[in-house]
Write an enzyme that holds these catalytic residues in place. Structure first.
Site, short mmCIF file in Angstrom:
data_model
loop_
_atom_site.label_atom_id
_atom_site.label_comp_id
_atom_site.label_asym_id
_atom_site.label_seq_id
_atom_site.Cartn_x
_atom_site.Cartn_y
_atom_site.Cartn_z
N ASP A 407 16.09 18.15 21.23
CA ASP A 407 15.04 17.51 22.15
C ASP A 407 13.72 17.37 21.40
O ASP A 407 13.62 17.87 20.42
CB ASP A 407 14.82 18.49 23.41
CG ASP A 407 13.50 18.00 24.03
OD1 ASP A 407 13.71 16.85 24.66
OD2 ASP A 407 12.69 18.90 24.62
N THR A 409 10.20 16.76 22.63
CA THR A 409 8.82 17.47 23.26
C THR A 409 9.07 19.06 23.35
O THR A 409 10.06 19.37 24.06
CB THR A 409 8.52 16.92 24.63
OG1 THR A 409 8.48 15.66 24.30
CG2 THR A 409 7.06 17.41 25.07
N GLU A 503 -0.90 17.64 31.84
CA GLU A 503 -2.02 17.82 33.00
C GLU A 503 -3.03 18.61 32.50
O GLU A 503 -4.35 18.48 32.49
CB GLU A 503 -1.43 18.36 34.17
CG GLU A 503 -0.66 17.25 34.90
CD GLU A 503 -0.05 17.80 36.24
OE1 GLU A 503 -0.40 18.85 36.50
OE2 GLU A 503 -0.05 16.95 36.96
N PHE A 544 5.29 15.22 41.31
CA PHE A 544 6.13 14.64 40.33
C PHE A 544 7.60 14.88 40.49
O PHE A 544 7.99 15.79 40.96
CB PHE A 544 5.56 15.28 38.92
CG PHE A 544 6.15 14.65 37.97
CD1 PHE A 544 5.73 13.44 37.12
CD2 PHE A 544 7.27 15.43 37.37
CE1 PHE A 544 6.37 13.12 36.08
CE2 PHE A 544 8.08 14.91 36.20
CZ PHE A 544 7.52 13.59 35.61
N ARG A 598 1.31 10.88 23.51
CA ARG A 598 2.21 10.75 24.67
C ARG A 598 1.23 9.78 25.64
O ARG A 598 -0.07 10.24 25.66
CB ARG A 598 2.50 12.10 25.28
CG ARG A 598 3.38 13.00 24.45
CD ARG A 598 3.63 14.28 24.60
NE ARG A 598 3.84 14.55 26.11
CZ ARG A 598 5.07 14.90 26.49
NH1 ARG A 598 6.00 14.88 25.45
NH2 ARG A 598 5.22 15.33 27.76
N THR A 678 15.12 12.00 23.44
CA THR A 678 13.82 12.33 23.65
C THR A 678 13.80 11.24 24.97
O THR A 678 14.35 10.36 25.17
CB THR A 678 12.98 12.14 22.90
OG1 THR A 678 11.52 12.04 23.61
CG2 THR A 678 12.76 10.82 22.13
N LYS A 772 21.54 12.71 28.35
CA LYS A 772 21.90 13.75 26.71
C LYS A 772 23.00 14.39 26.92
O LYS A 772 23.67 14.68 25.75
CB LYS A 772 20.65 14.85 27.05
CG LYS A 772 19.13 14.13 26.80
CD LYS A 772 18.10 15.14 26.84
CE LYS A 772 16.79 14.65 26.49
NZ LYS A 772 15.83 15.72 26.45
N ASP A 793 13.99 22.90 25.16
CA ASP A 793 13.08 23.72 25.61
C ASP A 793 12.83 23.73 27.03
O ASP A 793 12.61 24.60 27.92
CB ASP A 793 11.70 23.92 25.11
CG ASP A 793 10.93 22.68 25.50
OD1 ASP A 793 11.59 21.52 25.42
OD2 ASP A 793 9.69 22.85 25.52
N ASP A 797 16.59 19.70 29.38
CA ASP A 797 17.77 20.01 28.42
C ASP A 797 18.95 20.79 28.59
O ASP A 797 19.85 20.93 27.80
CB ASP A 797 16.94 20.72 26.99
CG ASP A 797 15.96 19.58 26.64
OD1 ASP A 797 15.89 18.32 26.70
OD2 ASP A 797 14.78 20.24 26.32
#
Lengths: 1149, 370
Positions: A407, A409, A503, A544, A598, A678, A772, A793, A797
Site C-alpha cells: 500500500d 499511504t 482532516e 465519509f 494528496r 494505492t 487489491k 496499514d 488493505d
C-alpha cells in the site's frame, strides 16, 4: 443435554427472526402472546476446551492430522497382530508427541481461561428493581440497564440511553477494537437522554429493535420505541448510538446503556473468530515428501513380503527342525498370514516416517517466532512498537517471497500529513509561516499585520475547518465542564483527534491560518475566525465512505442560512460542481498531485428553506429505515450532494517514511518484485513512486490508463508487450489504474500477466480494496505460483493482507484493523528488509534443513533394519532393541536438530542485510527442491548401507572381536550399527551447523554422551518388568572390544567423508553467493588472509564489518567493492548511479 | 492462529486490568531487551568447510590412519587360524556315514574322526570354535523363543514358562526347562582333539570349557533355580527335558559350577548369532609354558561325536582353531579399511591442495553480484 452437545459442537441453531426485540430493563409487555427471545449470556468464551472435553476434543483434533493418524493406525496394528516390535515402540513416541502438543495447547487454553475469568468476573453496575446493583460482568442479560463510569470499558454492546450530559452525548475510544485513538462522540436519543438517574430510568418504558448480531463493527441498524404518556415515539438507532464492548468511556462521568448484544454475540467477540489458515510452501513440500516416504515404506514392505514368501517356498527355510512353528501358525489361513506379514513389515519399517517431525516443526516455529518480536531492529522507538507475530506458521515463508504488494499511504509514507498548498477560487496559495500566500508572491506582509482575506478565502477556510469529524481533547479533561467553557480557547492546550490524518492536518492548518475550530458540542460547532467567535449549528453529518469518497456537513450559519460543505476526492466532487473555478481548480489539483500531494476538493451548497426541508425529511426517513438503510442513505446523499459551488482544493503532503527507497532497492536486489497498490490519483502515485525509488528516472514507464472498452485495453496491452520485447535492455515500469485493471483482468488476464512479469516495477493506482485482493489472488494462482506478500496499514488493505501468502500489517495511524488481520505486524516499512532478508532467510534455512534432516535420519535409522531382513529370512527380526527403536527419535537425535533449527545462522545477519542478492540463493524453495530432497534421501541410504555393511563385514567374517575370544550375538551387532548411526547422524548435523553457540555444543556432544550413558545404564541392569533381557551387558561388551572402537571410528568417518568432500568441492568449484560471503566473513575474524583455519568468534557486527570493508577495500579494486559493500550503512547510499546500475547487473545472474 | 486470539485477549485483559485505579500509570516500554540471546548474537564458533580448513584434517587423518591400518593389518596377519569342515557331505569325508544315517532316536552316538595337520605352530592360548552355516539363529521366531526369567532362576517361570517358548513350551504336560527353540536346538556335538606325534601316539589335548561365555551371562543373567541348592535333580524334577536333547539340563556336566542353566556351552548357544553363518566359542586350549607352542606343528585328529544334524537345511559344520590378539580373531577388514581410508584421505588432500591453489583465490574476491 442435547442442546449442550450441540453447543459444544458449535451447532447453535440459527436465529429465528431477522431482528431482535429488547425490552429495556426487561419489562416485558403484560398482555399479548409474548415469547421471550433467547439470548446468550454475557460470558466471553475464547477458550477452546473445558476441563471435561479437553481430552476427547484435543485428541480428536490431533488425530485429524494425517501423520498422527498414521501412527495411531500403526499402533493399533501392533496391538492386533503379532508384530516384530512391541506396541510400546510406536505407542510411546506417539504418546510423547501427543502429550507435548496437548500440553502446549492446554497451556494456551488455560491462559485463555484465565483471561476469560478475569473478564467475566469483572464487577459491573446494573440497574435492577429500581436500584444500582453490583454484579459480575457475566451476569448481564440482554435488556439490562448498565452503568459505566469514566475510563471503564463497556461490558457488553450497549445502546446509549443517557449520560451525565444533558444532551446525552459521551466520548469513547475504540483503541482496543480497531486501534483508533481518536475520541468518538456517541449520542443518546433525546427521549431517553433525560433519564439521567436510576429512578428516572426505572420509569422508562422503551423497546429497542435491532438486527441480529453481526461482526461488522461499524454497522448497526435499529430503532427505539419510547412510550411517553401513552404516546409511542420511534427514533432511529445507528452505530453512533451503540457503545461496543471493549471500547472505553472517556471525558464523560457516567453513562447508562441497555445491553443489546451480550457475551459471544457482542461485536468484539464476533470479531475474534474467522481467521483463515494459511499454509506455508514448506509445509506443502513436507507433505509431498511424506507421501514419497510412504511410497518407499509400502514398497519396502511389499518387497519384503514377496521375498519372504519366495524363500518360504522351500520347506527347509520355512520350518527347519530347530525352529518349528506352533500349531496355530501352521493352521492359520494363507491370506491372513500374508496380510499380517505385510502389516508386520509395515510396522517394522514404519519409523521411516519421522513421527516427531511435526511436533519439532511446531516447536521450532513457536519458539523461533519469538526472535521476531525480540528483534531490536524491528522495534520502533518513537511509537514504542515492537514487531508482532500473529501466526508462527509462516516464518519460513518470509524467505520465499517473490512479489511484494504494498500500500502507499501509511505504508510507504508516514501518514503524517502536512498542509502545503491550496487553491482557492482558481488561485494557488502556499502556507508560509502560518500565512496563506498566493503563488508567486513572497511573504511581503510585515509581521503583526492583520492579513485581509477575501470573502472566498474566508469561506474556504471556514469550510475546511467545519467540514470534518474531528474531536477535541483538552488537557484537563477532568474538569466537569464541556469544551464550551473555554472561552479563551487557544491559550489552553488542546489536541485534535481525527480518524483521518488528512482532516487533522487540515484543521490544524486552519488553526495556524487563523480560523480555529474550537470544538463541537452535540449540535453546535464553534469556530474562531481571527478572534471572532462564530457558532454554527450542526444539522447533519453525511459521513465519509469509501464508495462516495467524500463527506459533507449541513450547518446553520449564525445568519440562519443553511449551508452544505462537502469535501472529497476530486473525482467524486468535481463532477457535481456547477459553479466556481472548476477548470482552474482541476489544473491545480493535477499540479498538486504531480508534486506528490494528496488532494481534496472543497465545495459548498446553499439551501433554500424548502430545499432544506426536503433534505431533512428524506434524511430522517432514510436514517430510520430498518430495511436497506445503506442503499436508501446512499440515494439521499447523492440527492443532497449535487449542484455544488466549488470553493477550492487542498494539497496535503504525506512525508515518505525513512529508508523506503533503500528498502525497495534491497527488495529488488533480492529478486523480489515490488508492486505498489494505492487508491491515489495516478499522478500522485507516480510521483511518490519516483521519490521512493520504486520507479527510476531511467525506467521506461508504460501506461495502461483510462481504458474504456475491452478492445481498447487489449490493443494497449498488445502494444505494451511489443514495446517490452523490442526493448528489453531497459527496465520497464507499468502504471495501471483500477478501471483499466478490472478490464484487463476480465478478459486479457494472460496478456496482462505477461506484461507484468516483464516489468520490474508495477504501480496500480485508483484501486478499490477488493481490487487489491484480486491482483494478489491473480498472482497467487498464476501458473508459477509465486509467493506473495502484502503489506498495508489500513482497513482497505485487509482483504489484500488476508489474500496474500504472507500478510503484514503496519502499525500506523489508520487503526489496528490491518494489524489484527495480518500475520506479522511492525511499525515501519523499512523493517520489511530485515524481516525478509534476515529473518526470512534464517527461518527458511532452518526449517528446510530441519525437514530434510528428519527424513535423512529416519532413512539412516530404518534402512539397516530393512537390509537385515535379507540375512534373517525376512522373518521381521528387528536389528535394534525396542528401547532404542523408541528412543531414537525422542531422545537421541531430537535436541540437536531443534537447537540447530532455532539458532542456525549460516551467514551473519548484517551480511544478509547488506547483500540482498543472497536472498536469491534460497528462492523458489530451492532447499526443499526435489533435487535436494533426493540428495538427502540418497545420502541417508548411502550412510545406512555403510553402517550396515561396515558392521556386517566386521562381524560377518565371524571372527571374535574380543581379546578373550568370546563371541558377539545379534544384539551386539544391532547395537554396533545403532551406535555408529547415532554418532554419524549427530555429526552430520554438526557438519551442517554454521553457528555453534554453547547450546549447540551442549546438545550435540550431550546427545552422544547421553546415548552412551543411557546405554550403559540400560544394559547394566536386569530389568524386572522387561520380558527379555536381550541387552544385558551388550553395550559394555561392545565397548570392551578394541576392534569395535576402531570400527566405529572408521565407519563414522567414511560416512562423513564423501559429504565433506562434496561440500568442499562445491564450495570451491561452484560457490553460491552465500558461501562466498561466508568466506569473506570468516577472513576478517582471525585475520589470516589465506583462510587456513579461520574461525570467527562472535562479536558485534558493526566493528567487524568495518574491518572487513577496510580489508576488502585495500585488496580489490574500489569500483567493485562499492557495488557489493556500498557503505557501512546497512543499506545503500543514496547515490543514484549505484541504485540504477545495480539492478540491471543483478538481472544477469 | 492461536496467537491471534491471544491478542484480542491480551488487549482485553489489559484494559480490564487498567480500569482500576492507577491503571496506565506505569506504562512499560515494549522495547525488547538488548541481550545477546534475544538479538541472536550469542557468541558462536562459525566454522566453514573450505579446502583450507579441511586440508590439514585430511593430511592428519591420512597420516594417522595409514600407520594404524598397517598395525591392525599386521596384528591380524600374525593371528593363526585353522578351519576344517566336518559336515560329511562328501562320500569321501570321514563323517559321511554319521551325517547320512542320522536319526533323532538312535541311542548309540555316531562317532567319526577327522585328521588334519598344522603347518605352523600355534603360540599362546588357542581358541577352539565350532561354526555353523545356513543356520538362522536370527530368525524372529527363533530369537524370541526363550524365557529369560526362567533362565535367571525364577521359580514360577520354571514351571510355567513364557508363551514365547511355543511350540517348545511343554512336553508331556510338563514345562520344558529350558524352554524355547534356542535351547531345544542346543549344539550337542562333542569335539576332542588329539595330537599325533611322530611315533603315531595320540596325545589328548586338554580343552578347557570354562571362560567361554560372557562373565556377566554366566554369573548374573543365567542362574539355576533353587539358589544354593546344589541338587539340581530335585530342582528340575517337575520339568521335562527339551525334546531334542538326549539328557536333561541337570546332566549337562558333572561339575556343579557348570551344570544346569549355567552350563557355559548352553550359555554360549543361547547368545543368538547375528548372521546365518556364525562361530561359537567351544573350548580354550591354554598355553602350558612359554617354551613350547600350545599346538606344535604336526598331525592332529579331531574326534567327533556326531549328534547334530545340519544337512536337512544344507548347513555346514566346521571346527576352527585360532589364536587371539588384543583385537580378537583374524580380521583383515579393519586394517584394510584403515589403510584405504587413510590413503584416500591423503590422496584427496593432495587433490584439494591443488584445487585450493588453483581456485582458492577466487573466493577471496567479494564477487557477489550486487
Amino acid at each position: 443435554m442435547l442442546r449442550w452437545i450441540r453447543q459444544q459442537l458449535d451447532f447453535d441453531p440459527p436465529h429465528q427472526s431477522d431482528t431482535r426485540t429488547v425490552y429495556i430493563a426487561n419489562r416485558f409487555p403484560q398482555h399479548g402472546h409474548y415469547v421471550p427471545q433467547k439470548f446468550a449470556d454475557n460470558r466471553i468464551i475464547s477458550s477452546k476446551y473445558t476441563v471435561w472435553n479437553f481430552v476427547p476434543k484435543n485428541l480428536f483434533e490431533q488425530f485429524r492430522r494425517i501423520a498422527n493418524f498414521y501412527f495411531l493406525i500403526i499402533f493399533l496394528v501392533q496391538l492386533m497382530i503379532d508384530t516384530p516390535t512391541s506396541p510400546v515402540t510406536s505407542g510411546l513416541p506417539l504418546f510423547f508427541v501427543i502429550t507435548v502438543t496437548a500440553i502446549k495447547q492446554g497451556y494456551e487454553d488455560w491462559l485463555r481461561h484465565k483471561a476469560d475469568n478475569e473478564v467475566n468476573g469483572a464487577p459491573v453496575f446494573v440497574v435492577r428493581s429500581g436500584s444500582l446493583v453490583q454484579t459480575r460482568s457475566k451476569n448481564i442479560r440482554v435488556g439490562d440497564i448498565v452503568r459505566v463510569a469514566k475510563d471503564e470499558t463497556f461490558p457488553a454492546d450497549l445502546v446509549l440511553l443517557s449520560s451525565d450530559r444533558t444532551e446525552g452525548t459521551c466520548h469513547i475510544t475504540t483503541a482496543s477494537l480497531d486501534g483508533e485513538t481518536n475520541l468518538k462522540t456517541h449520542f443518546a436519543v433525546p427521549e431517553t437522554a433525560v433519564s439521567q438517574s436510576v429512578s428516572q430510568l426505572e420509569a422508562l418504558l422503551a423497546v429497542v429493535e435491532c438486527q441480529q448480531p453481526e461482526a461488522d463493527l461499524y454497522r448497526f441498524v435499529g430503532r427505539i420505541t419510547v412510550t411517553q404518556l401513552g404516546e409511542e415515539i420511534v427514533r432511529p438507532l445507528g452505530p453512533e448510538n451503540l457503545l461496543l464492548r471493549g471500547a472505553r468511556l472517556k471525558n464523560t462521568k457516567e453513562i447508562f446503556g441497555v445491553a443489546v448484544y451480550t457475551g459471544m454475540e457482542s461485536k468484539m467477540a464476533l470479531n475474534y473468530k474467522c481467521k483463515s489458515q494459511k499454509r506455508s510452501a514448506v509445509e506443502k513440500s513436507m507433505n509431498t515428501f511424506l507421501i514419497i516416504y510412504l511410497g518407499i515404506l509400502l514398497f519396502e514392505a511389499i518387497l519384503s513380503t514377496i521375498l519372504k514368501y519366495a524363500w518360504q517356498a522351500e520347506g527347509q527355510w520355512n520350518e527347519p527342525f530347530y525352529n518349528q512353528k506352533t500349531e496355530q501358525e501352521r493352521n492359520s489361513s494363507q491370506i491372513l498370514k500374508f496380510i499380517s506379514d505385510f502389516l508386520a513389515f509395515l510396522v517394522l519399517y514404519n519409523f521411516i516416517i519421522p513421527i516427531s517431525l511435526y511436533v519439532t516443526v511446531e516447536m521450532q516455529k513457536f519458539l523461533g517466532s519469538f526472535f521476531i518480536g525480540w528483534d531490536l531492529d524491528l522495534y520502533h522507538e518513537e511509537s514504542d512498537q515492537k514487531a508482532q507475530v500473529n501466526t508462527s506458521d509462516l516464518n519460513e515463508e518470509l524467505g520465499q517471497v517473490e512479489y511484494v504488494f504494498t500500500d502507499k499511504t501509511g505504508t510507504l509514507t508516514e501518514n503524517e500529513m502536512q498542509f502545503r498548498e491550496c487553491s482557492i477560487n482558481g488561485i494557488k496559495y502556499q502556507e508560509i509561516n502560518g500565512k496563506l500566500v498566493p503563488e508567486g508572491m513572497t511573504d511581503d506582509f510585515p509581521d503583526g499585520s492583520v492579513p485581509q482575506l477575501s470573502r472566498e478565502e474566508e469561506l474556504f477556510l471556514k469550510a475546511v475547518s467545519l467540514c470534518h469529524t474531528v474531536q477535541i481533547s483538552y488537557d484537563q479533561t477532568d474538569s466537569p465542564a464541556g469544551p464550551f467553557s473555554h472561552a479563551n480557547g487557544i491559550s489552553i492546550q488542546m489536541e485534535y483527534y481525527a480518524s483521518s490524518p488528512d482532516e487533522k492536518a487540515l484543521v490544524e492548518a486552519m488553526k495556524r491560518l487563523g480560523v480555529t475550530f474550537l470544538g463541537n458540542n452535540g449540535e453546535k460547532m464553534e469556530v474562531k475566525t481571527f478572534g471572532r467567535s462564530e457558532t454554527y449549528e450542526l444539522l447533519h453529518v453525511l459521513e465519509f465512505d469509501a464508495n462516495r469518497r467524500r463527506m459533507s456537513v449541513i450547518l446553520q450559519a449564525p445568519s440562519g442560512e443553511k449551508i452544505l460543505f462537502t469535501k472529497g476526492a476530486e473525482s467524486s466532487v468535481l463532477p457535481y460542481a456547477k459553479s466556481g473555478e472548476i477548470e482552474k481548480t482541476r489544473v491545480h489539483v493535477d499540479e498538486f498531485a504531480l508534486k506528490g500531494l494528496r488532494t481534496l476538493v472543497v465545495a459548498c451548497r446553499h439551501f433554500s428553506v424548502q430545499e432544506y426541508e426536503e433534505v431533512d425529511r428524506r434524511l430522517h426517513e432514510a436514517r430510520t429505515a430498518l430495511q436497506q438503510r445503506e442503499e436508501r442513505l446512499a440515494e439521499v446523499f447523492a440527492f443532497i450532494e449535487r449542484d455544488l459551488h466549488l470553493l477550492g482544493a487542498t494539497g496535503v503532503e504525506d512525508k515518505l517514511q525513512e529508508k523506503v527507497q533503500e528498502t525497495i532497492e534491497a527488495l529488488r536486489l533480492a529478486g523480489i518484485k515490488v508492486w505498489v497498490l494505492t487508491g491515489d490519483k495516478h499522478e500522485t502515485a507516480i510521483s511518490v513512486s519516483l521519490s521512493c525509488g520504486h520507479f527510476h528516472r531511467t525506467m521506461n514507464i508504460l501506461e495502461l490508463l483510462q481504458q474504456r472498452s475491452d478492445n481498447e485495453c487489449a490493443e494497449q496491452l498488445g502494444r505494451l508487450a511489443r514495446r517490452i520485447k523490442e526493448d528489453h535492455v531497459i527496465q520497464h515500469g507499468l502504471v495501471v489504474d483500477g478501471a483499466s485493471l478490472s478490464l484487463a483482468l476480465r478478459e486479457h488476464e494472460k496478456l496482462f500477466m505477461e506484461v507484468c512479469r516483464n516489468c520490474s516495477a508495477v504501480l496500480c493506482c485508483r484501486m478499490a480494496p477488493l481490487q487489491k485482493a484480486k491482483v494478489v489472488r491473480l498472482f497467487k494462482t498464476s501458473p508459477e505460483k509465486p509467493i506473495t506478500l502484502a503489506i498495508g496499514d489500513g482497513a482497505n488493505d485487509v482483504s489484500m493482507i488476508q489474500e496474500a501468502h504472507v500478510g503484514i500489517g503496519i502499525m500506523g495511524k489508520e487503526g489496528r484493523q490491518a494489524v489484527r488481520n495480518s500475520d506479522y505486524a511492525f511499525a515501519r516499512f523499512k523493517f520489511l528488509a530485515k524481516l525478509l532478508l534476515v529473518h526470512g532467510h534464517f527461518y527458511y534455512i532452518r526449517i528446510a534443513t530441519l525437514v530434510q534432516y528428519f527424513f535423512y535420519k529416519n532413512v539412516c535409522f530404518i534402512t539397516p533394519q530393512f537390509l537385515y531382513q535379507f540375512f534373517c529370512l525376512f522373518s521381521q527380526q528387528t536389528l535394534y532393541d525396542s528401547v532404542y527403536l523408541t528412543l531414537y527419535n525422542i531422545c537421541f537425535t531430537s535436541l540437536p536438530i531443534l537447537v540447530y533449527s532455532l539458532f542456525e545462522q549460516l551467514v551473519h545477519p548484517h551480511v544478509l542485510q547488506n547483500k540482498p542478492a543472497l536472498y536469491r540463493d534460497i528462492s523458489k524453495n530451492s532447499l526443499l527442491s526435489f533435487k535436494t530432497f533426493l540428495y538427502w534421501t540418497l545420502l541417508g541410504f548411502f550412510h545406512a548401507f555403510i553402517f550396515f555393511f561396515g558392521s556386517y563385514i566386521l562381524m560377518g567374517e565371524d571372527t571374535s572381536l574380543m581379546g578373550n575370544g568370546q563371541m558377539f550375538g545379534n544384539w551386539t551387532f544391532g547395537t554396533l550399527v545403532f551406535t555408529v548411526m547415532v554418532i554419524t547422524v549427530t555429526l552430520k548435523l554438526a557438519l551442517e551447523t554454521h553457528f555453534w553457540t554453547w547450546m549447540n555444543h551442549f546438545v550435540t556432544w550431550g546427545s552422544i554422551a547421553f546415548y552412551f550413558i543411557f546405554s550403559l545404564f540400560y544394559g547394566g541392569i536386569i530389568w524386572p518388568f522387561l520380558h527379555t533381557q536381550d541387552m544385558y551387558f551388550v553395550f559394555v561388551q561392545l565397548l570392551s572390544s578394541g576392534s569395535a572402537w576402531f570400527a566405529i571410528i572408521i565407519i563414522v568417518l567414511s560416512c562423513l567423508f564423501p559429504d565433506v568432500i562434496k561440500k568442499v568441492l562445491y564450495r570451491h568449484l561452484q560457490p553460491t553467493s552465500t558461501q562466498k560471503s561466508q568466506v569473506i566473513e570468516a577472513q576478517q575474524g582471525v585475520g589470516c588472509l589465506d583462510s587456513m583455519c579461520c574461525f570467527s568468534e562472535g562479536e558485534s557486527g558493526g566493528a567487524r564489518l568495518g574491518r572487513l570493508v577496510d580489508r576488502v577495500m585495500s585488496r580489490c579494486d574500489p569500483a567493485r567493492v562499492r557495488r557489493s559493500w556500498s557503505d557501512l550503512d546497512p543499506f545503500y547510499s543514496n547515490d543514484r548511479s549505484i541504485l540504477t546500475l545495480s539492478p540491471v547487473e543483478s538481472t544477469h545472474c | 492462529m492461536m496467537a491471534s486470539s491471544y491478542n484480542a485477549k491480551e488487549e482485553d485483559g489489559h484494559h480490564s486490568g487498567a480500569s482500576g485505579p492507577g491503571g496506565g500509570a506505569a506504562v512499560k516500554s515494549k522495547k525488547p531487551d538488548n541481550t545477546a540471546f534475544k538479538q541472536q548474537r550469542l557468541p558462536a564458533w562459525q566454522p566453514i568447510l573450505t579446502a583450507g580448513t579441511v586440508l590439514p584434517a585430511f593430511f592428519v587423518i591420512g597420516l594417522i590412519f595409514i600407520p594404524i591400518g598397517i598395525g591392525l593389518f599386521v596384528t591380524s596377519n600374525n593371528i593363526k587360524e585353522f578351519e576344517i569342515d566336518y559336515t560329511g557331505t562328501d562320500m569321501s569325508s570321514p563323517c559321511f556315514n554319521c551325517s547320512n544315517n542320522f536319526s533323532w532316536n538312535s541311542t548309540v552316538p555316531c562317532k567319526c574322526s577327522v585328521s588334519f595337520s598344522l603347518d605352523q605352530p600355534f603360540e599362546s592360548n588357542v581358541f577352539m570354535y565350532y561354526g555353523l552355516s545356513n543356520f538362522y539363529q536370527n530368525h524372529r521366531r527363533y530369537v524370541k523363543s526363550r524365557d529369560d526369567s526362567q533362565l535367571n532362576g525364577d521359580k514360577t517361570s520354571l514351571t510355567n514358562p513364557s508363551k514365547e517358548c511355543e511350540p517348545y513350551r511343554t512336553s508331556d504336560r510338563k514345562a520344558i526347562a529350558p524352554c524355547g527353540a534356542i535351547a531345544n536346538s542346543l549344539f550337542n556335538d562333542t569335539l576332542d582333539l588329539f595330537y599325533i606325534d611322530n611315533n603315531g601316539t595320540r596325545t589328548r589335548i586338554e580343552l578347557v570349557k570354562k571362560g567361554i561365555a560372557w562373565w556377566t551371562d554366566k554369573h548374573v543373567k543365567f542362574r539355576n533355580p533353587g539358589g544354593s541348592n546344589l541338587n539340581l535333580t530335585v530342582v528340575f524334577q517337575d520339568t521335562a527335558k527339551p525334546v531334542n536333547w538326549r539328557k536333561p539340563v541337570y546332566e549337562l556336566d558333572t561339575d556343579p559350577e557348570n551344570n544346569g542353566f549355567i552350563n557355559e556351552d548352553f550359555i554360549v548357544w543361547m547368545r543368538t548369532a547375528a548372521l546365518p553363518t556364525f562361530r561359537k566359542l567351544y573350548r580354550i586350549i591354554q598355553r602350558k609354558n612359554s617354551m613350547t607352542p600350545t599346538l606344535p606343528r604336526g598331525n592332529y585328529t579331531l574326534d567327533i561325536t556326531y549328534n547334530y544334524p545340519v544337512r536337512s537345511f544344507e548347513g555346514r559344520k566346521r571346527m576352527i582353531l585360532s589364536t587371539i590378539s588384543w583385537m580378537g580373531g583374524k580380521n583383515p577388514f579393519l586394517g584394510i579399511a584403515y589403510i584405504t581410508v587413510g590413503s584416500v584421505c591423503f590422496f584427496l588432500g593432495v587433490v584439494l591442495l591443488i584445487i585450493h591453489h588453483k581456485y582458492g583465490n577466487r573466493n577471496n574476491n567479494a564477487d557477489i553480484p550486487n
